[in-house]
Design a protein around this motif. Structure first.
Motif, PDB file in Angstrom:
ATOM      1  N   LYS A  25     -23.699 -51.298 -46.452  1.00 15.75           N
ATOM      2  CA  LYS A  25     -23.555 -50.991 -45.024  1.00 15.75           C
ATOM      3  C   LYS A  25     -24.179 -52.085 -44.172  1.00 15.75           C
ATOM      4  CE  LYS A  25     -23.314 -45.970 -45.533  1.00 15.75           C
ATOM      5  NZ  LYS A  25     -24.004 -44.685 -45.339  1.00 15.75           N
ATOM      6  N   ALA A  26     -25.399 -52.531 -44.519  1.00 16.24           N
ATOM      7  CA  ALA A  26     -26.079 -53.584 -43.748  1.00 16.24           C
ATOM      8  C   ALA A  26     -25.302 -54.894 -43.784  1.00 16.24           C
ATOM      9  CB  ALA A  26     -27.499 -53.792 -44.282  1.00 16.24           C
ATOM     10  N   ALA A  27     -24.619 -55.146 -44.893  1.00 14.10           N
ATOM     11  CA  ALA A  27     -23.841 -56.379 -45.037  1.00 14.10           C
ATOM     12  C   ALA A  27     -22.450 -56.262 -44.421  1.00 14.10           C
ATOM     13  CB  ALA A  27     -23.718 -56.735 -46.515  1.00 14.10           C
ATOM     14  N   GLU A  28     -22.131 -55.072 -43.898  1.00 10.62           N
ATOM     15  CA  GLU A  28     -20.824 -54.803 -43.307  1.00 10.62           C
ATOM     16  C   GLU A  28     -19.679 -55.064 -44.290  1.00 10.62           C
ATOM     17  OE1 GLU A  28     -20.567 -56.763 -39.483  1.00 10.62           O
ATOM     18  OE2 GLU A  28     -22.304 -55.658 -38.726  1.00 10.62           O
ATOM     19  N   LEU A  29     -19.875 -54.581 -45.533  1.00 15.50           N
ATOM     20  CA  LEU A  29     -18.867 -54.752 -46.578  1.00 15.50           C
ATOM     21  C   LEU A  29     -18.160 -53.443 -46.942  1.00 15.50           C
ATOM     22  CD1 LEU A  29     -20.776 -57.193 -48.957  1.00 15.50           C
ATOM     23  CD2 LEU A  29     -18.851 -57.735 -47.442  1.00 15.50           C
ATOM     24  N   VAL A  30     -18.426 -52.383 -46.193  1.00 13.71           N
ATOM     25  CA  VAL A  30     -17.824 -51.085 -46.505  1.00 13.71           C
ATOM     26  C   VAL A  30     -16.299 -51.188 -46.516  1.00 13.71           C
ATOM     27  CG1 VAL A  30     -17.520 -48.702 -45.696  1.00 13.71           C
ATOM     28  CG2 VAL A  30     -19.794 -49.748 -45.699  1.00 13.71           C
ATOM     29  N   ASP A  31     -15.719 -51.787 -45.481  1.00 17.48           N
ATOM     30  CA  ASP A  31     -14.260 -51.878 -45.395  1.00 17.48           C
ATOM     31  C   ASP A  31     -13.675 -52.652 -46.569  1.00 17.48           C
ATOM     32  OD1 ASP A  31     -14.228 -50.376 -43.087  1.00 17.48           O
ATOM     33  OD2 ASP A  31     -14.069 -52.101 -41.744  1.00 17.48           O
ATOM     34  N   VAL A  32     -14.356 -53.701 -47.002  1.00 16.34           N
ATOM     35  CA  VAL A  32     -13.876 -54.501 -48.130  1.00 16.34           C
ATOM     36  C   VAL A  32     -13.804 -53.638 -49.385  1.00 16.34           C
ATOM     37  CG1 VAL A  32     -14.399 -56.451 -49.646  1.00 16.34           C
ATOM     38  CG2 VAL A  32     -14.736 -56.667 -47.178  1.00 16.34           C
ATOM     39  N   LEU A  33     -14.897 -52.920 -49.677  1.00 12.56           N
ATOM     40  CA  LEU A  33     -14.953 -52.140 -50.917  1.00 12.56           C
ATOM     41  C   LEU A  33     -14.185 -50.820 -50.837  1.00 12.56           C
ATOM     42  CD1 LEU A  33     -18.593 -52.890 -52.050  1.00 12.56           C
ATOM     43  CD2 LEU A  33     -16.453 -53.833 -52.933  1.00 12.56           C
ATOM     44  N   GLN A  34     -13.692 -50.487 -49.642  1.00 11.66           N
ATOM     45  CA  GLN A  34     -12.787 -49.356 -49.514  1.00 11.66           C
ATOM     46  C   GLN A  34     -11.340 -49.822 -49.546  1.00 11.66           C
ATOM     47  OE1 GLN A  34     -14.136 -47.419 -45.868  1.00 11.66           O
ATOM     48  NE2 GLN A  34     -15.108 -45.822 -47.076  1.00 11.66           N
ATOM     49  N   GLY A  35     -11.148 -51.138 -49.622  1.00 14.67           N
ATOM     50  CA  GLY A  35      -9.809 -51.722 -49.618  1.00 14.67           C
ATOM     51  C   GLY A  35      -9.056 -51.432 -50.905  1.00 14.67           C
ATOM     52  N   GLU A  36      -7.832 -51.923 -50.956  1.00  7.90           N
ATOM     53  CA  GLU A  36      -6.931 -51.640 -52.068  1.00  7.90           C
ATOM     54  C   GLU A  36      -7.473 -52.112 -53.408  1.00  7.90           C
ATOM     55  OE1 GLU A  36      -2.782 -52.545 -51.870  1.00  7.90           O
ATOM     56  OE2 GLU A  36      -2.739 -52.069 -49.735  1.00  7.90           O
ATOM     57  N   GLY A  37      -8.084 -53.293 -53.437  1.00  3.36           N
ATOM     58  CA  GLY A  37      -8.544 -53.818 -54.716  1.00  3.36           C
ATOM     59  C   GLY A  37      -7.360 -54.253 -55.557  1.00  3.36           C
ATOM     60  N   PRO A  38      -7.466 -54.141 -56.862  1.00  6.82           N
ATOM     61  CA  PRO A  38      -8.576 -53.505 -57.567  1.00  6.82           C
ATOM     62  C   PRO A  38      -9.799 -54.431 -57.655  1.00  6.82           C
ATOM     63  CG  PRO A  38      -6.996 -54.280 -59.168  1.00  6.82           C
ATOM     64  CD  PRO A  38      -6.415 -54.568 -57.798  1.00  6.82           C
ATOM     65  N   PHE A  39     -10.961 -53.796 -57.740  1.00  8.37           N
ATOM     66  CA  PHE A  39     -12.232 -54.497 -57.874  1.00  8.37           C
ATOM     67  C   PHE A  39     -12.977 -53.981 -59.100  1.00  8.37           C
ATOM     68  CE2 PHE A  39     -11.590 -54.043 -53.209  1.00  8.37           C
ATOM     69  CZ  PHE A  39     -11.450 -55.383 -52.880  1.00  8.37           C
ATOM     70  N   THR A  40     -13.704 -54.876 -59.719  1.00  6.46           N
ATOM     71  CA  THR A  40     -14.670 -54.498 -60.741  1.00  6.46           C
ATOM     72  C   THR A  40     -16.033 -54.750 -60.134  1.00  6.46           C
ATOM     73  OG1 THR A  40     -13.179 -55.079 -62.532  1.00  6.46           O
ATOM     74  CG2 THR A  40     -15.541 -54.984 -63.061  1.00  6.46           C
TER      75      THR A  40
END
Length: 150
Positions: A25-40
């Motif tokens: 949240k502090a890094a303002e990365l919530v939207d990125v990690l809620q994105g389509e991905g896929p992410f590991t």
């Protein structure tokens, strides 16, 4: 954690990742990690953050250090859905150590540690993968016992 939820939705409901969620949240990365991905995501636990030298987390969470915090957090994220089996196959095909490019741009190394896998950062510090293959709507989480640094 429920596989129909995204990485952030599940992390928020994990009792072991409160520091990670606060940092995202502090890094303002919530939207990125809620994105389509896929992410590991190699997700450090609260205990992993507690292992850092005193004051490190508080310093990283300060607004003037947001770029550094973003760098540290995105260093824990690799594009793709890399399950334990995929990681292990890459390790075996690479003579024991496989390198994966992170979202941050640098590489993490994955290697075997007995019957388990571990991740090594650019500084030579390692983290054991303690929980594997936590399925997410937009990827997979592997829980690690140390924070990795670019």
């Amino acid at each position: 954690m429920l596989p129909e939820r995204n990485i952030i939705e599940n992390a928020v409901n994990s009792g072991d990742h409160e520091t990670l969620v606060a940092a995202v949240k502090a890094a303002e990365l919530v939207d990125v990690l809620q994105g389509e991905g896929p992410f590991t995501v190699f997700a450090p636990t609260d205990d992993a953050f507690a292992k850092l030298p005193g004051g490190t987390v508080d310093t990283l969470l300060q607004s003037e250090n947001q770029a550094q915090l973003q760098s540290v957090l995105t260093y824990h994220v690799v594009p793709g859905n890399l399950t334990r089996d995929v990681l292990l196959e890459e390790v075996m095909d690479s003579d024991g150590t496989a390198a994966f490019k992170t979202v941050q741009g640098e590489y993490l190394s994955v290697m075997r540690n007995g019957n388990n896998l571990m991740v090594m950062d650019a500084q030579g510090n390692s983290a054991n993968i303690t929980v594997v293959d936590v399925a997410q709507e937009n990827g997979v989480i592997h829980v690690v016992d140390s924070v990795l640094m670019p």
